[in-house]
Motif scaffolding. Structure first.
Motif, mmCIF file in Angstrom:
data_model
loop_
_atom_site.group_PDB
_atom_site.id
_atom_site.type_symbol
_atom_site.label_atom_id
_atom_site.label_comp_id
_atom_site.label_asym_id
_atom_site.label_seq_id
_atom_site.Cartn_x
_atom_site.Cartn_y
_atom_site.Cartn_z
ATOM 1 N N THR A 50 0.498 -1.566 -0.334
ATOM 2 C CA THR A 50 0.201 -0.213 -0.297
ATOM 3 C C THR A 50 1.037 1.475 0.187
ATOM 4 O OG1 THR A 50 0.024 0.058 2.527
ATOM 5 C CG2 THR A 50 -2.013 -1.698 0.979
ATOM 6 N N GLY A 51 0.421 2.337 -0.875
ATOM 7 C CA GLY A 51 1.236 3.453 -0.868
ATOM 8 C C GLY A 51 1.884 3.736 -1.270
ATOM 9 N N ALA A 52 1.907 2.593 -2.700
ATOM 10 C CA ALA A 52 2.892 2.102 -3.333
ATOM 11 C C ALA A 52 3.873 2.983 -4.661
ATOM 12 C CB ALA A 52 2.527 0.728 -4.107
ATOM 13 N N ALA A 53 2.541 3.964 -5.121
ATOM 14 C CA ALA A 53 3.031 4.703 -6.289
ATOM 15 C C ALA A 53 4.702 5.458 -5.893
ATOM 16 C CB ALA A 53 1.974 5.637 -6.223
ATOM 17 N N HIS A 54 4.276 6.195 -4.898
ATOM 18 C CA HIS A 54 5.365 7.236 -4.154
ATOM 19 C C HIS A 54 6.453 6.638 -3.082
ATOM 20 C CE1 HIS A 54 6.723 11.269 -5.623
ATOM 21 N NE2 HIS A 54 6.774 11.732 -3.986
ATOM 22 N N GLY A 55 7.573 6.911 -2.981
ATOM 23 C CA GLY A 55 8.210 7.184 -1.339
ATOM 24 C C GLY A 55 8.930 5.843 -1.601
ATOM 25 N N GLN A 56 8.219 5.768 -0.133
ATOM 26 C CA GLN A 56 8.663 4.369 0.192
ATOM 27 C C GLN A 56 8.457 3.173 -0.032
ATOM 28 O OE1 GLN A 56 9.717 3.775 4.640
ATOM 29 N NE2 GLN A 56 8.879 5.949 4.338
ATOM 30 N N GLY A 57 7.070 3.157 -0.597
ATOM 31 C CA GLY A 57 5.779 1.692 -0.852
ATOM 32 C C GLY A 57 6.895 1.488 -2.459
ATOM 33 N N ARG A 58 7.392 2.857 -2.740
ATOM 34 C CA ARG A 58 7.693 2.426 -4.580
ATOM 35 C C ARG A 58 8.518 1.861 -4.033
ATOM 36 N NH1 ARG A 58 6.059 5.346 -9.680
ATOM 37 N NH2 ARG A 58 7.055 4.582 -10.995
ATOM 38 N N ALA A 98 -7.147 3.285 -5.257
ATOM 39 C CA ALA A 98 -8.298 2.392 -4.260
ATOM 40 C C ALA A 98 -7.310 3.211 -2.735
ATOM 41 C CB ALA A 98 -8.158 1.188 -3.698
ATOM 42 N N ASP A 99 -8.226 3.120 -1.705
ATOM 43 C CA ASP A 99 -8.117 4.516 -0.663
ATOM 44 C C ASP A 99 -8.523 3.397 0.039
ATOM 45 O OD1 ASP A 99 -7.997 5.957 2.040
ATOM 46 O OD2 ASP A 99 -9.093 7.420 0.966
ATOM 47 N N VAL A 100 -6.428 2.427 1.450
ATOM 48 C CA VAL A 100 -6.367 2.023 2.616
ATOM 49 C C VAL A 100 -7.771 1.876 3.468
ATOM 50 C CG1 VAL A 100 -4.018 1.543 2.229
ATOM 51 C CG2 VAL A 100 -4.845 3.305 3.708
ATOM 52 N N LEU A 160 -0.237 13.747 -3.376
ATOM 53 C CA LEU A 160 -0.018 11.978 -2.700
ATOM 54 C C LEU A 160 0.364 11.541 -4.218
ATOM 55 C CD1 LEU A 160 -3.110 12.087 -0.651
ATOM 56 C CD2 LEU A 160 -1.154 12.106 -0.227
ATOM 57 N N ALA A 161 0.268 10.822 -4.150
ATOM 58 C CA ALA A 161 0.406 10.334 -5.566
ATOM 59 C C ALA A 161 0.117 10.444 -6.552
ATOM 60 C CB ALA A 161 1.202 8.632 -6.019
ATOM 61 N N GLU A 162 0.205 10.194 -8.129
ATOM 62 C CA GLU A 162 -0.892 10.368 -9.416
ATOM 63 C C GLU A 162 -0.763 9.261 -10.307
ATOM 64 O OE1 GLU A 162 -2.117 14.099 -10.360
ATOM 65 O OE2 GLU A 162 -0.833 15.115 -9.067
#
Ligand code: NAD
Length: 95
Positions: free
Chosen positions: A12-20, A74-76, A49-51
């Motif tokens: 989760t939170g995968a599109a950007h930052g640490q998740g990516r 999707a929203d967690v 937030l991510a696009e």
């Protein structure tokens, strides 16, 4: 080395930052990736937030590493959407 060969990672939170970064690191180590991110701007927390495009480019990068990738916008906090994403991941990627 492919420490995670045969594994599936749901991030989760995968599109950007640490998740990516984690998604790409696990793919490099052999895991197939299910990447979920809200991928749109929310009123809170107020910072960027991510696009949606970042989910698409992540999918392409994971596939470029020779791994399978599913992406979900999707929203967690949306329990039904989370459950649907997990079900689809198990059905398509296993694990
Ligand atoms: N960056 C750091 O050094 C650091 C250190 C320790 C802890 N953390 C924590 O780790 C988490 C990630 O940090 P980051 O720097 O990668 O942040 P980030 O803002 O770069 O990435 C967060 C990702 O989560 C997504 N997201 C936000 N709300 C969402 C929601 N409701 N549903 C689905 N996706 C959502 C965003 O679109 C974004 O892609 C944060 O909770 C942060 O507080 C970060």
């Amino acid at each position: 080395m492919a420490e995670f060969a045969g594994k599936v990672a749901f991030i989760t939170g995968a599109a950007h930052g640490q998740g990516r970064a984690v998604a790409l690191a696990l793919a490099q180590q052999g895991a197939d990736i299910a990447a979920l991110d809200v991928a749109r701007q929310l009123a809170y927390p107020g910072y960027r937030l991510a696009e949606a495009d970042e989910l698409r480019t992540l999918q392409a990068e994971v596939e470029g590493l020779g791994r399978r990738a599913l992406v979900f916008a999707a929203d967690v906090r949306d329990e039904a959407a989370m459950a649907a994403a997990v079900r689809q991941t198990a059905a398509e990627l296993g694990g």
